[in-house]
Design a protein around this motif. Structure first.
Motif, PDB file in Angstrom:
ATOM      1  N   ASN A 345     -31.325 -44.027 -41.990  1.00  0.00           N
ATOM      2  CA  ASN A 345     -31.316 -42.458 -41.119  1.00  0.00           C
ATOM      3  C   ASN A 345     -32.594 -42.557 -40.457  1.00  0.00           C
ATOM      4  N   GLY A 346     -33.292 -43.502 -40.020  1.00  0.00           N
ATOM      5  CA  GLY A 346     -34.443 -43.358 -39.232  1.00  0.00           C
ATOM      6  C   GLY A 346     -35.785 -42.906 -40.310  1.00  0.00           C
ATOM      7  N   THR A 381     -32.718 -48.652 -35.324  1.00  0.00           N
ATOM      8  CA  THR A 381     -33.072 -47.073 -34.643  1.00  0.00           C
ATOM      9  C   THR A 381     -34.391 -46.995 -33.977  1.00  0.00           C
ATOM     10  N   TYR A 494     -34.082 -46.725 -28.161  1.00  0.00           N
ATOM     11  CA  TYR A 494     -34.803 -46.719 -29.334  1.00  0.00           C
ATOM     12  C   TYR A 494     -35.296 -45.310 -29.513  1.00  0.00           C
ATOM     13  N   ARG A 495     -35.535 -44.659 -30.890  1.00  0.00           N
ATOM     14  CA  ARG A 495     -36.145 -43.604 -31.202  1.00  0.00           C
ATOM     15  C   ARG A 495     -37.653 -43.761 -31.449  1.00  0.00           C
TER      16      ARG A 495
END
Length: 517
Positions: A345-346, A381, A494-495
């Protein structure tokens, strides 16, 4: 006279006439069946002046009987009789033979009955105007196909079959099959006037194997191995099995004889993947290869080494899928994997099999440039510099997999290894496709930042790459025909890979300071 006939007789043709044949009963309405009275035709010639001696004599002696003249619609009458004949039909019953609880049993044959249409037609017409009801039609016996004589003959054969156990000798071993075991799988097949006792070869084979020791051997597949960096075929080994057709033939002979012993031989069989079948897959050249740099992290590198061993030698036949989780899993300590860095989750953390996303990315690109069909994959992510933008794949057992399918007409053989700090994945086969690809510039860039955390389990992490959008295109051309078989574009967002700085809470810091004093 005609009017009198109509008055007295016509109405009876519209009433139901009860009919019987043996124990069965039905009825018919003559008028509905196409029967009508011709009253004018009936009395024609019976009145008027004549000196015909025959006619004069009849008057002197009291006259004679005259049958009413009828009009019959033959087609309608016959169709009606055919219909009622079915309701007066008793089907014959064939005799049967079967095996119940190891014993031969039979059901008796029974004759059937029906009516003769022509005879029934005449009987009905003769009794149209009589008071006899019901009108009895003659029954005609019908004989079953399997008569009682035939049934008795096959019952004797069945009793011989079920008279005791049968012994099977094979490869120096002996198996005695009890009668209640082998007879439960015998089916009695009827064809015409013949009964055939059909044995179940598959079930008989199982019973023999249960009553012997290590009787059969499994076949070993031929396989590809890499020698000197190139694939070669290693022969497998033939297995042994029971020829079910031979077993059935010999077992049936034994069961019908007094000796009740069958002798059979084991036969060899090749595995599905024989040397010849592997040669036909066209594994002859490297069709694609991709590599990614391996950062220094011993547990992570060991995870990649274990996965590379499992990928190497994986054969993907035409129409089959390469499913990475199935190939390298289960991802557990018992299977040789270790805890290492993962992103959940990042968030950067530790997890079993950390680093296997690098295998996913590298194997994805090998399939990408081999022209394989993408079935399932998902980029990370956040973006890592060691992977190509938009053309990489994460992995998480149970939720995120990497799968591609071989839609070519030849096989694809996989090889993977670590060399010179690079993870390499190769795809071998026959060069079928030519692949061209483009990657767009970064767009919609979102700058990465650094956040401060006071959480007790905080783990510091340096700021990484900015977030952005990117699009990757791929065209796959079939070399033999020049046809474009895939023309696709895939985008990903992409974050930003935000950094984390850990800081102790103020209260906790003060308390720690006083304790030190």
């Amino acid at each position: 006279a005609a009017a009198l006939l109509d008055d007295k007789l016509t109405s009876s043709l519209s009433k139901k006439m009860a009919l019987t044949a043996g124990d069965l009963e039905t009825s018919i309405v003559p008028a509905d069946a196409g029967v009508a009275l011709d009253s004018a035709g009936t009395v024609a010639g019976l009145t008027g002046f004549t000196l015909d001696p025959v006619y004069l004599w009849e008057h002197l002696t009291g006259g004679r009987e005259v049958q009413p003249l009828l009009h019959v619609d033959d087609a309608k009458f016959t169709a009606t009789l055919d219909s009622i004949a079915s309701s007066l039909l008793v089907e014959p019953v064939d005799g049967t033979v079967a095996f119940v609880d190891g014993e031969a049993v039979a059901t008796d044959a029974k004759d059937g009955s029906g009516v003769d249409i022509k005879e029934a037609q005449a009987r009905i017409v003769d009794n149209l105007f009589t008071t006899v009801r019901p009108v009895a039609l003659s029954s005609v016996a019908t004989v079953p196909t399997i008569t009682q004589e035939i049934t008795d003959s096959y019952l004797e054969q069945a009793r011989q079959i079920a008279s005791g156990p049968v012994t099977v000798k094979v490869d120096g071993q002996t198996a005695e099959i009890p009668v209640d075991i082998f007879t439960k799988d015998i089916s009695v097949e009827v064809e015409g006037t013949t009964m055939n006792f059909a044995y179940n070869g598959k079930d008989l084979s199982k019973e023999i194997v249960k009553r012997t020791t290590n009787l059969l051997t499994d076949a070993k597949d031929a396989r590809f191995v890499f020698e000197g960096g190139k694939p070669v075929i290693k022969a497998g080994k033939a297995g042994t099995t029971i020829d079910e057709e031979e077993l059935v033939a010999e077992f049936a002979k034994a069961a019908s004889s007094e000796t009740r012993t069958a002798e059979i031989k084991l036969v060899e069989f090749e595995s599905e993947d024989s040397v010849e079948s592997l040669k036909k897959l066209g594994i002859k050249e490297k069709v694609a290869s991709f590599s990614t740099p391996v950062p220094y992290a011993p547990p992570r590198t060991e995870n990649l080494r274990v996965a590379a061993e499992r990928v190497t030698g994986t054969l993907v036949k035409p129409g089959e899928e390469f499913n990475l989780i199935e190939v390298i899993g289960p991802i557990s300590a018992a299977n040789g994997y270790h805890n290492s860095g993962v992103i959940v989750n990042g968030v950067h953390t530790e997890g079993m099999g950390g680093g296997l996303s690098q295998m996913s990315t590298t194997a994805y690109n090998a399939g990408f440039f081999a022209g394989m069909t993408d079935i399932a994959h998902r980029p990370h992510t956040v973006w890592f510099n060691r992977y190509p933008m938009g053309r990489e794949s994460t992995l998480y057992s149970g939720s995120i997999d990497m799968i591609w399918r071989n839609d070519s007409s030849t096989g694809i053989l996989m090889r993977s290894y670590i060399s010179n700090n690079q993870l390499v994945v190769e795809a071998w086969g026959t060069k079928t496709y030519e692949v061209t690809t483009t990657t767009s510039p970064k767009r919609n860039i979102v700058a990465a930042t650094t956040t401060t955390s006071t959480a007790a389990n905080c783990e510091a992490y340096p700021k990484g790459n900015d977030g952005f959008n990117v699009t990757v295109t791929r065209k796959v051309k079939e070399i033999a025909t020049g046809k474009i078989v895939k023309d696709e574009a895939k985008s990903w967002t992409y974050r930003p890979d935000n950094g984390v700085v850990c800081k102790k809470p103020e209260a906790a810091a003060d308390k720690a300071s006083k304790s030190d004093e």
